[in-house]
Scaffold this active site. Sequence first.
Site, PDB file in Angstrom:
ATOM      1  N   SER A 125      58.541  20.126  61.251  1.00 34.26           N
ATOM      2  CA  SER A 125      58.358  19.247  60.097  1.00 34.26           C
ATOM      3  C   SER A 125      57.063  18.462  60.122  1.00 34.26           C
ATOM      4  O   SER A 125      56.667  17.893  59.092  1.00 34.26           O
ATOM      5  CB  SER A 125      59.527  18.272  60.015  1.00 34.26           C
ATOM      6  N   HIS A 180      70.957  15.242  51.763  1.00 32.92           N
ATOM      7  CA  HIS A 180      70.296  13.955  51.553  1.00 32.92           C
ATOM      8  C   HIS A 180      70.577  13.378  50.185  1.00 32.92           C
ATOM      9  O   HIS A 180      70.126  12.286  49.861  1.00 32.92           O
ATOM     10  CB  HIS A 180      68.791  14.131  51.713  1.00 32.92           C
ATOM     11  N   CYS A 234      63.515  15.820  54.426  1.00 37.72           N
ATOM     12  CA  CYS A 234      64.508  16.678  53.778  1.00 37.72           C
ATOM     13  C   CYS A 234      63.950  18.082  53.549  1.00 37.72           C
ATOM     14  O   CYS A 234      62.987  18.288  52.824  1.00 37.72           O
ATOM     15  CB  CYS A 234      64.905  16.073  52.432  1.00 37.72           C
TER      16      CYS A 234
END
Lengths: 607, 411
Positions: A321, A364, A377
């Site tokens: 990420s 989320h 997310c």
Amino acid sequence: MELTETKKRLIFSAALCVIFFLLLVRFAYIQLYKGEEFLRASEENRIRSIDIEPPRGLIIDRYGTILVDNRPAYALYAAPADLSANDSAYSILASALKTTRPALREWVRKNNRGNFIPIKIERQLDFTTLSLLQERRLDLPSLDFRAESRRSYPAGVRAPHLFGYLSEISESELKQWREKGYEAGDLIGKKGLERRYETDLRGTKGRWHRQADALGRIIGDLTATDNSLFQNVAPIPGKNLLVSIDASLQLHLEKVMAGRRGGAVVLNCKNGEVIALVSKPDYDIELFSRPIPSSLWNQLANDPDKPLYDRMVQSVYPPGSTFKMVLLFAGLEKGLIDPEERVFCPGYYRFGTRAFGCWKKGGHGAVNMLQGLEQSCDVYFYRMGLKVGLKHWADYARLFGFGELTGIDLIGESAGLVPDEEYLDRRYGKNKWSKGLILNVVIGQGDVLTTPLQMAYFAMNIANEGNSFRPHVKRGTQDPLTGAEEFDQPDSVRIAGIRPETYALVKRGMYLVVHGANATGRAAQVPGILAAGKTGTAENPHGESHAWFIGFAPFEDPQIAYCVFVENGGGGGAVAAPIAKGIISLLLNENKLVPGTKRFADAGFER
Amino acid sequence: MFEGTEEKLRDLDKIIAVCIFILVAAGLMAIYSVTTAVHTPEILKDNFAKQILWFTIGIMIASAVVMTPMKFFHTYAYWFYGIGIVLLILVLFVGPVKGAHRWFVLGSMRLQPSEIAKIATILALARFAASEGVDLRRFKDVAIMFAIIAVPALLIVKQPDLGTAIVFFSLAIPMLFWAGLSPFIIFILTTPIITLVASFHIVSFFIAMALIIGTLFWLRKRLWIILAVFLLNVTVGVVTPKVWEGMHDYQRDRILTFVGVDEDPRGTGYQVNQAKVAIGSGGFWGKGWLHGTQTKLRFLPEQHTDFIFTVIGEEFGFFGVTMIMAVFLTLLLRALLIAGSAKSKFMALVVAGCVTALSVHVIINIGMCVGVMPVTGIPLPFLSYGGSALWTNMVIVGLILNAGVRRFQYL
């Protein structure tokens, strides 16, 4: 037929004159025609040239702490002629040095540069061998012990990947370096800074000419009136290398990373200096300050943990990420992402027949861009990835320098990989790959590969909003005799074409990663200092996920950017972010500085 | 014996005397240079002073020889010769010194009988060749001449000391020549030797053959003689390499050792090479007295004796070499002048023999230093350190000067 006395005398005299004349012609040939050659030979006969190794430059950290020092060691020299003159010389030496006579002879034959020029037989004699040979000096009068330097690491920083080590020059290196004055048996930097700045650190050999008699006994130094071909030359010491490393931070990180695989890179946002670069596991660099036995070498080379590799610079991993900002830059710049647009995350995203999961199984809910980044997310990024497309994503990834070398001044850097359509066509075959691949790469999985250094560089480039610098370890050099310092100009890097508003938005999101209500990187919080960052948890098929954390601080005026990476460490927020916290507090929080070092900001930070 | 001394001293050849002083002085300078080298063994340190003493004694010896009437040498020539032979035989029975039966050791002195025999042989040859009724056109008389040389020479070979033996054999040709042997016979006698040496290389062999044939035609000899000489030489030239190749290595080694090629312990190559380096490095003007590095650092063994000329070459350069050789040549040509003008055939032959002995020493020694002659341990007259060699040479000079003073006498 009787000759007269006069005739006899004339014939006899003429014969003598002819013979004397022929002899004189021979003298003229030797003394006048070949005179120079024989003069040179007579000089070489009596003159023993002794190379004097220059002291190698030290490596000094940003606060003046000596990281790599020299300490005296002894090398053994002998002239081939002297060894051959004495029948037992080879036997005595071979037994003292624990080698064989033929091996020793071969070494001498190979390195012979003239029978009277001493060559290095062994470097860094241990004490036992030294005393053994000293005892036998009566049998081996021509042995010569010369001080040479051996590396030591007084600060306790043993970053072997960063420093590199010294080793005897190999035959292939010799071909390349010979014209720079290297000879067999010389030490040369291998890997790291020792290699990269070999020419700065090494200095220039000196040459000392002494006079020796026919038996090799040294008579004395050459006098000033002697041949100018053989002037003594003083060695020029190597330059000290001033590096940007902060020893205390480096030590701290080495301690934190001990027992783990991974490391950290900390950069100075103001000029691209590497403040710390730690890769674990490593090896004891002290062992490499002497000739290393091949058993040790094999053990290190075959270790499954690969301690010889610098994971920060040489190894590539999926960045997870921490790579998500790339998509945001592409989308925002191309007008394909509206920051306010909300995406509903149910915990997965269905694409074609496949469901792509979000890291948070429960989902989320509805997230906008900042929330998407704060909470990392995945579903938000899947959706945006499809909107932006692989081409734009890959363009922006490359804009930030992914897929190519950062140009750091270390050896063996890897470029990583930014997969684009062309690459995927090449790898999987044209149209043989699913459009769904985009979903993987935007969250830093799949084919995308980066080095931890590139991720720290990415964090710095975001912090600096495009006006950035090339990462480097060398700040400059110092003349060891005068103390005069000479600093390099940092290499500016301009990342063009991204608007300040875009940077502001992305940085805002990274700020929330650390300080937001649902921050995934809250473990990096340091009281009193605002920071920004991004966590990453890169899945990999070989085991536990890799934990990543990249970021910069302070948020308002970034001074440092960093990347923490723990191989198979687990979650980035839980494992990597706390290490980043340590970096920030150590460097930026006055109260937590390691005693004895100046406050970071005081020490030439804004040089 | 000493009548009319004043008149005779006036007739003394002063040029020869001056030459001797120059040569001995040059030798002393070189010896001094050697003794000031580093790590000079204590035993060599007083060589300079000793050589002065030897020379002083040598002057007395030469004076005594000059003052002795030539008749005395003529009368006792065969006696001297006999004593020489006896000494040469006796020396073979005393213990070897340095592996050879060359010397009688008397305390710190070493007497080399071949030195005495050399002079005695010259005297004996001169006396025989000058005798009434000796005709060198007769084979018998030539053979006797050769025998006079061969007996001591072979005894010396037995020592072994080939260098000195070569000096003996080399007396033959010039003495026979001076005694009146036909140059053609001399030519025939020498050609096989030349061919033998030349036959080891095809080019030098053909050059030698061409020269021989050319000379034969030039001398306008009869065809069968030309053919016979030519065939003799071709046979020698063809057989020699075959014989050499057919030999075992140890046999060749023996011959090489015999010729004196490997007399030095570090290999002949080393010594000759260092000699060439020393001489060559002197250049034109030399490195200056006492500044020869080869000499100073003792790169050459025997530099005060056999290799003394390398000191001259290194420290005084080509200039010094030319000067010394000019002095030698002056000395030898002056002596030949005496030989040519002597009324007595005996005197002329004695001087011719003396000149031959000296020149052979000079040529072999100097040639050895520049690698054109084998290393055979022949000292350089007047320059090399050493009492007995110097005295022998002073006797030779004495004989030459004696003949000079008495050249108008018929014995």
